[in-house]
Scaffold this motif. Sequence first.
Motif, PDB file in Angstrom:
ATOM      1  N   VAL A 290       2.095   0.722  -0.050  1.00 41.68           N
ATOM      2  CA  VAL A 290       1.502   0.444  -1.370  1.00 41.68           C
ATOM      3  C   VAL A 290       2.571   0.001  -2.363  1.00 41.68           C
ATOM      4  CG1 VAL A 290       0.303   1.579  -3.313  1.00 41.68           C
ATOM      5  CG2 VAL A 290      -0.492   1.912  -0.988  1.00 41.68           C
TER       6      VAL A 290
ATOM      7  N   ALA B 133       4.516  -2.428  -2.002  1.00 48.29           N
ATOM      8  CA  ALA B 133       4.567  -3.899  -2.011  1.00 48.29           C
ATOM      9  C   ALA B 133       3.772  -4.499  -3.167  1.00 48.29           C
ATOM     10  CB  ALA B 133       4.098  -4.460  -0.672  1.00 48.29           C
ATOM     11  N   PRO B 134       2.484  -4.197  -3.323  1.00 45.55           N
ATOM     12  CA  PRO B 134       1.768  -4.795  -4.447  1.00 45.55           C
ATOM     13  C   PRO B 134       2.267  -4.319  -5.809  1.00 45.55           C
ATOM     14  CG  PRO B 134       0.281  -3.447  -3.112  1.00 45.55           C
ATOM     15  CD  PRO B 134       1.589  -3.480  -2.432  1.00 45.55           C
TER      16      PRO B 134
ATOM     17  N   THR C 212       5.422  -6.250  -6.468  1.00 42.64           N
ATOM     18  CA  THR C 212       5.073  -7.655  -6.682  1.00 42.64           C
ATOM     19  C   THR C 212       4.601  -7.855  -8.119  1.00 42.64           C
ATOM     20  OG1 THR C 212       4.483  -7.925  -4.364  1.00 42.64           O
ATOM     21  CG2 THR C 212       3.576  -9.534  -5.904  1.00 42.64           C
ATOM     22  N   LEU C 213       3.772  -6.968  -8.601  1.00 44.39           N
ATOM     23  CA  LEU C 213       3.309  -7.075  -9.990  1.00 44.39           C
ATOM     24  C   LEU C 213       4.451  -6.879 -10.984  1.00 44.39           C
ATOM     25  CD1 LEU C 213      -0.088  -5.186  -9.808  1.00 44.39           C
ATOM     26  CD2 LEU C 213       0.266  -7.635 -10.155  1.00 44.39           C
TER      27      LEU C 213
ATOM     28  N   THR D  95       6.616 -10.201 -11.181  1.00 42.50           N
ATOM     29  CA  THR D  95       5.939 -11.495 -11.399  1.00 42.50           C
ATOM     30  C   THR D  95       6.598 -12.370 -12.456  1.00 42.50           C
ATOM     31  OG1 THR D  95       4.320 -10.357 -12.778  1.00 42.50           O
ATOM     32  CG2 THR D  95       3.667 -10.898 -10.525  1.00 42.50           C
TER      33      THR D  95
ATOM     34  N   SER E  42       5.873 -15.992  -8.711  1.00 40.17           N
ATOM     35  CA  SER E  42       5.001 -15.298  -7.756  1.00 40.17           C
ATOM     36  C   SER E  42       5.616 -15.181  -6.359  1.00 40.17           C
ATOM     37  CB  SER E  42       3.648 -15.990  -7.679  1.00 40.17           C
ATOM     38  OG  SER E  42       3.807 -17.335  -7.262  1.00 40.17           O
TER      39      SER E  42
ATOM     40  N   LEU F 255       6.575 -11.637  -4.612  1.00 43.44           N
ATOM     41  CA  LEU F 255       5.921 -11.260  -3.361  1.00 43.44           C
ATOM     42  C   LEU F 255       6.958 -10.907  -2.293  1.00 43.44           C
ATOM     43  CD1 LEU F 255       3.317 -10.962  -1.739  1.00 43.44           C
ATOM     44  CD2 LEU F 255       3.519 -13.383  -1.137  1.00 43.44           C
TER      45      LEU F 255
ATOM     46  N   GLY G 202       8.560  -7.524  -3.135  1.00 41.91           N
ATOM     47  CA  GLY G 202       7.626  -6.434  -2.869  1.00 41.91           C
ATOM     48  C   GLY G 202       7.497  -6.124  -1.389  1.00 41.91           C
ATOM     49  N   VAL G 203       7.328  -7.158  -0.577  1.00 44.45           N
ATOM     50  CA  VAL G 203       7.189  -6.960   0.869  1.00 44.45           C
ATOM     51  C   VAL G 203       8.488  -6.430   1.472  1.00 44.45           C
ATOM     52  CG1 VAL G 203       6.836  -8.154   3.064  1.00 44.45           C
ATOM     53  CG2 VAL G 203       5.333  -8.638   1.124  1.00 44.45           C
TER      54      VAL G 203
END
Length: 159
Positions: free
Chosen positions: A28, A30-31, A34-35, A38, A42, A46, A49-50
């Motif tokens: 969790v 990762a998202p 990522t946010l 940003t 993007s 991403l 995050g990953v």
Amino acid sequence: MQNPTTDTRVRYRERLSPSLWMLVTAAVAAPMLTLTFTPLGSLPALLIGVAVALALIVLMIAGSPGIRIDGTVLRAGRAHIDARWLGEVTELSGEDARIARGAGLSARGWHLIRGGIDGVVVVENIDPADPVTSWTISTRTPDRLAAAIREARETTMRP
């Protein structure tokens, strides 16, 4: 003169890897990351995050302790003890295991406890020179670990 042979076979092996829910919790990240990233764009957000989520999952798995019985030596995490110093073995699960991990936990004992693993084995330490009175070890198969400890202990008692 004959060389003595030592029993070095692996009697038991288990890795206390994280539960599926712990791995999902790490994923969790990762998202969320990522946010957070940003503003950088993007694609970089991403990728960050990953990458961080994968790194967390790999570290959780690689850092999980293991339990082994090599010959007559019990190894739990970084600690080890020869089976000749092990006394009574108690295997617990369910409510008994919860009590052993909580209110029943010995203050003078050595503990290897992991969340998400229900079973517990409590082993008495009979070494008079050791201040530790017992070992409390989380395990997914308390019956198998207890049987392996008993077998290793019996091996040390043979002439």
